[in-house]
Design a protein around this motif. Structure first.
Motif, PDB file in Angstrom:
ATOM      1  N   ASN A   7       0.855  -1.174   0.000  1.00 37.77           N
ATOM      2  CA  ASN A   7       0.000   0.000   0.000  1.00 37.77           C
ATOM      3  C   ASN A   7       0.894   1.228   0.000  1.00 37.77           C
ATOM      4  O   ASN A   7       1.359   1.659   1.036  1.00 37.77           O
ATOM      5  N   VAL A   8       1.128   1.748  -1.197  1.00 37.36           N
ATOM      6  CA  VAL A   8       1.977   2.922  -1.337  1.00 37.36           C
ATOM      7  C   VAL A   8       1.191   4.025  -2.006  1.00 37.36           C
ATOM      8  O   VAL A   8       0.269   3.775  -2.779  1.00 37.36           O
ATOM      9  N   GLU A   9       1.551   5.215  -1.706  1.00 38.80           N
ATOM     10  CA  GLU A   9       0.910   6.373  -2.304  1.00 38.80           C
ATOM     11  C   GLU A   9       1.432   6.573  -3.720  1.00 38.80           C
ATOM     12  O   GLU A   9       2.547   6.167  -4.045  1.00 38.80           O
ATOM     13  N   PRO A  10       0.619   7.208  -4.564  1.00 36.67           N
ATOM     14  CA  PRO A  10       1.103   7.508  -5.916  1.00 36.67           C
ATOM     15  C   PRO A  10       2.381   8.344  -5.829  1.00 36.67           C
ATOM     16  O   PRO A  10       2.484   9.266  -5.042  1.00 36.67           O
ATOM     17  N   GLY A  11       3.349   7.994  -6.614  1.00 34.51           N
ATOM     18  CA  GLY A  11       4.614   8.721  -6.622  1.00 34.51           C
ATOM     19  C   GLY A  11       5.690   8.033  -5.808  1.00 34.51           C
ATOM     20  O   GLY A  11       6.860   8.121  -6.139  1.00 34.51           O
ATOM     21  N   THR A  12       5.306   7.344  -4.736  1.00 29.64           N
ATOM     22  CA  THR A  12       6.328   6.690  -3.923  1.00 29.64           C
ATOM     23  C   THR A  12       6.933   5.507  -4.665  1.00 29.64           C
ATOM     24  O   THR A  12       8.129   5.273  -4.579  1.00 29.64           O
ATOM     25  N   ASP A  13       6.100   4.770  -5.407  1.00 32.99           N
ATOM     26  CA  ASP A  13       6.629   3.627  -6.138  1.00 32.99           C
ATOM     27  C   ASP A  13       7.612   4.069  -7.214  1.00 32.99           C
ATOM     28  O   ASP A  13       8.592   3.387  -7.491  1.00 32.99           O
ATOM     29  N   VAL A  14       7.391   5.244  -7.793  1.00 39.28           N
ATOM     30  CA  VAL A  14       8.315   5.773  -8.797  1.00 39.28           C
ATOM     31  C   VAL A  14       9.666   6.068  -8.156  1.00 39.28           C
ATOM     32  O   VAL A  14      10.720   5.711  -8.697  1.00 39.28           O
ATOM     33  N   LEU A  15       9.651   6.707  -6.993  1.00 40.03           N
ATOM     34  CA  LEU A  15      10.907   7.028  -6.307  1.00 40.03           C
ATOM     35  C   LEU A  15      11.646   5.769  -5.876  1.00 40.03           C
ATOM     36  O   LEU A  15      12.869   5.675  -6.020  1.00 40.03           O
ATOM     37  N   ILE A  16      10.915   4.802  -5.371  1.00 46.98           N
ATOM     38  CA  ILE A  16      11.544   3.551  -4.941  1.00 46.98           C
ATOM     39  C   ILE A  16      12.143   2.823  -6.143  1.00 46.98           C
ATOM     40  O   ILE A  16      13.250   2.287  -6.063  1.00 46.98           O
ATOM     41  N   ARG A  17      11.428   2.830  -7.275  1.00 46.98           N
ATOM     42  CA  ARG A  17      11.979   2.210  -8.484  1.00 46.98           C
ATOM     43  C   ARG A  17      13.246   2.920  -8.941  1.00 46.98           C
ATOM     44  O   ARG A  17      14.197   2.282  -9.399  1.00 46.98           O
ATOM     45  N   LYS A  18      13.274   4.245  -8.826  1.00 44.80           N
ATOM     46  CA  LYS A  18      14.478   4.994  -9.212  1.00 44.80           C
ATOM     47  C   LYS A  18      15.661   4.575  -8.343  1.00 44.80           C
ATOM     48  O   LYS A  18      16.767   4.361  -8.837  1.00 44.80           O
ATOM     49  N   VAL A  19      15.428   4.485  -7.040  1.00 39.19           N
ATOM     50  CA  VAL A  19      16.493   4.083  -6.112  1.00 39.19           C
ATOM     51  C   VAL A  19      16.963   2.674  -6.452  1.00 39.19           C
ATOM     52  O   VAL A  19      18.173   2.419  -6.564  1.00 39.19           O
ATOM     53  N   ASP A  20      16.021   1.760  -6.631  1.00 35.81           N
ATOM     54  CA  ASP A  20      16.381   0.369  -6.905  1.00 35.81           C
ATOM     55  C   ASP A  20      17.121   0.204  -8.232  1.00 35.81           C
ATOM     56  O   ASP A  20      18.095  -0.544  -8.317  1.00 35.81           O
ATOM     57  N   GLU A  34      32.309   0.883  -0.706  1.00 39.55           N
ATOM     58  CA  GLU A  34      31.484   1.759  -1.542  1.00 39.55           C
ATOM     59  C   GLU A  34      30.134   1.122  -1.846  1.00 39.55           C
ATOM     60  O   GLU A  34      29.103   1.787  -1.803  1.00 39.55           O
ATOM     61  N   LEU A  35      30.131  -0.170  -2.139  1.00 41.42           N
ATOM     62  CA  LEU A  35      28.881  -0.877  -2.405  1.00 41.42           C
ATOM     63  C   LEU A  35      28.021  -0.926  -1.148  1.00 41.42           C
ATOM     64  O   LEU A  35      26.806  -0.717  -1.211  1.00 41.42           O
ATOM     65  N   GLU A  36      28.651  -1.189  -0.004  1.00 42.25           N
ATOM     66  CA  GLU A  36      27.901  -1.201   1.258  1.00 42.25           C
ATOM     67  C   GLU A  36      27.260   0.147   1.531  1.00 42.25           C
ATOM     68  O   GLU A  36      26.109   0.216   1.969  1.00 42.25           O
ATOM     69  N   LEU A  37      27.986   1.229   1.270  1.00 39.40           N
ATOM     70  CA  LEU A  37      27.441   2.571   1.474  1.00 39.40           C
ATOM     71  C   LEU A  37      26.264   2.818   0.529  1.00 39.40           C
ATOM     72  O   LEU A  37      25.220   3.327   0.949  1.00 39.40           O
ATOM     73  N   ALA A  38      26.398   2.441  -0.727  1.00 35.90           N
ATOM     74  CA  ALA A  38      25.303   2.618  -1.685  1.00 35.90           C
ATOM     75  C   ALA A  38      24.065   1.842  -1.243  1.00 35.90           C
ATOM     76  O   ALA A  38      22.940   2.346  -1.330  1.00 35.90           O
ATOM     77  N   GLU A  39      24.258   0.636  -0.726  1.00 39.15           N
ATOM     78  CA  GLU A  39      23.123  -0.162  -0.257  1.00 39.15           C
ATOM     79  C   GLU A  39      22.491   0.448   0.992  1.00 39.15           C
ATOM     80  O   GLU A  39      21.266   0.448   1.122  1.00 39.15           O
ATOM     81  N   ARG A  40      23.303   0.985   1.899  1.00 36.46           N
ATOM     82  CA  ARG A  40      22.746   1.652   3.092  1.00 36.46           C
ATOM     83  C   ARG A  40      21.945   2.890   2.686  1.00 36.46           C
ATOM     84  O   ARG A  40      20.873   3.155   3.229  1.00 36.46           O
ATOM     85  N   LEU A  41      22.482   3.664   1.744  1.00 35.36           N
ATOM     86  CA  LEU A  41      21.772   4.850   1.265  1.00 35.36           C
ATOM     87  C   LEU A  41      20.441   4.459   0.635  1.00 35.36           C
ATOM     88  O   LEU A  41      19.420   5.112   0.869  1.00 35.36           O
ATOM     89  N   ALA A  42      20.449   3.405  -0.160  1.00 32.47           N
ATOM     90  CA  ALA A  42      19.215   2.950  -0.817  1.00 32.47           C
ATOM     91  C   ALA A  42      18.181   2.506   0.217  1.00 32.47           C
ATOM     92  O   ALA A  42      17.006   2.863   0.102  1.00 32.47           O
ATOM     93  N   ARG A  43      18.612   1.757   1.234  1.00 31.88           N
ATOM     94  CA  ARG A  43      17.682   1.327   2.293  1.00 31.88           C
ATOM     95  C   ARG A  43      17.077   2.524   3.009  1.00 31.88           C
ATOM     96  O   ARG A  43      15.878   2.585   3.249  1.00 31.88           O
ATOM     97  N   CYS A  44      17.920   3.474   3.342  1.00 31.93           N
ATOM     98  CA  CYS A  44      17.470   4.679   4.037  1.00 31.93           C
ATOM     99  C   CYS A  44      16.482   5.458   3.176  1.00 31.93           C
ATOM    100  O   CYS A  44      15.424   5.886   3.655  1.00 31.93           O
ATOM    101  N   LEU A  45      16.801   5.629   1.914  1.00 38.37           N
ATOM    102  CA  LEU A  45      15.917   6.383   1.022  1.00 38.37           C
ATOM    103  C   LEU A  45      14.579   5.681   0.833  1.00 38.37           C
ATOM    104  O   LEU A  45      13.529   6.330   0.845  1.00 38.37           O
TER     105      LEU A  45
END
Length: 129
Positions: A7-20, A34-45
């Motif tokens: 259950n996501v609001e419109p627009g959130t799925d777009v942002l999550i897809r961009k991050v992924d 560097e990869l670990e940092l990128a993965e932590r940033l993605a989880r946080c976002l």
């Protein structure tokens, strides 16, 4: 393979897809810390996107800007474009998380915590605040 619908609001799925999709792209060239940092940033976002779905437009805008900062990282080392590092994206994401009262989502690495704890202890054992 069944797809889980959240259950996501419109627009959130777009942002999550961009991050992924950005994370998938950088996984090819990044390794180790560097990869670990990128993965932590993605989880946080991802978490910030989901938790601010019902928040004010200003809060959602801050999260959207942090996502775009992470996703649109410039890789060119030419004269015209500056290089935006993962450390710079980390600072932006952490600032947004703090402003939204989500210090639990800070992407800072354990290395930063160690440096911060060393800086807060003065000679003689006194702790600065």
């Amino acid at each position: 393979m069944p797809v889980e619908r959240r259950n996501v609001e419109p627009g959130t799925d777009v942002l999550i897809r961009k991050v992924d999709s950005h994370l998938a792209a950088v996984r090819v060239g990044l390794h180790g810390p560097e990869l670990e940092l990128a993965e932590r940033l993605a989880r946080c976002l991802r978490e910030l996107v989901v938790t601010t779905a019902q928040a004010s437009a200003a809060d959602r805008g801050q999260v959207r800007a942090a996502v775009h900062y992470f996703v649109l990282r410039r890789e060119s080392r030419g004269r015209l474009l500056s290089v935006r590092s993962l450390a710079a994206a980390e600072r932006v994401v952490d600032r947004v998380a703090r402003q939204l009262g989500r210090a639990d989502l800070l992407a800072e690495s354990p290395r930063h915590d160690l440096v911060a704890s060393r800086e807060s202890v003065r000679p003689g054992g006194a702790v600065s605040r």
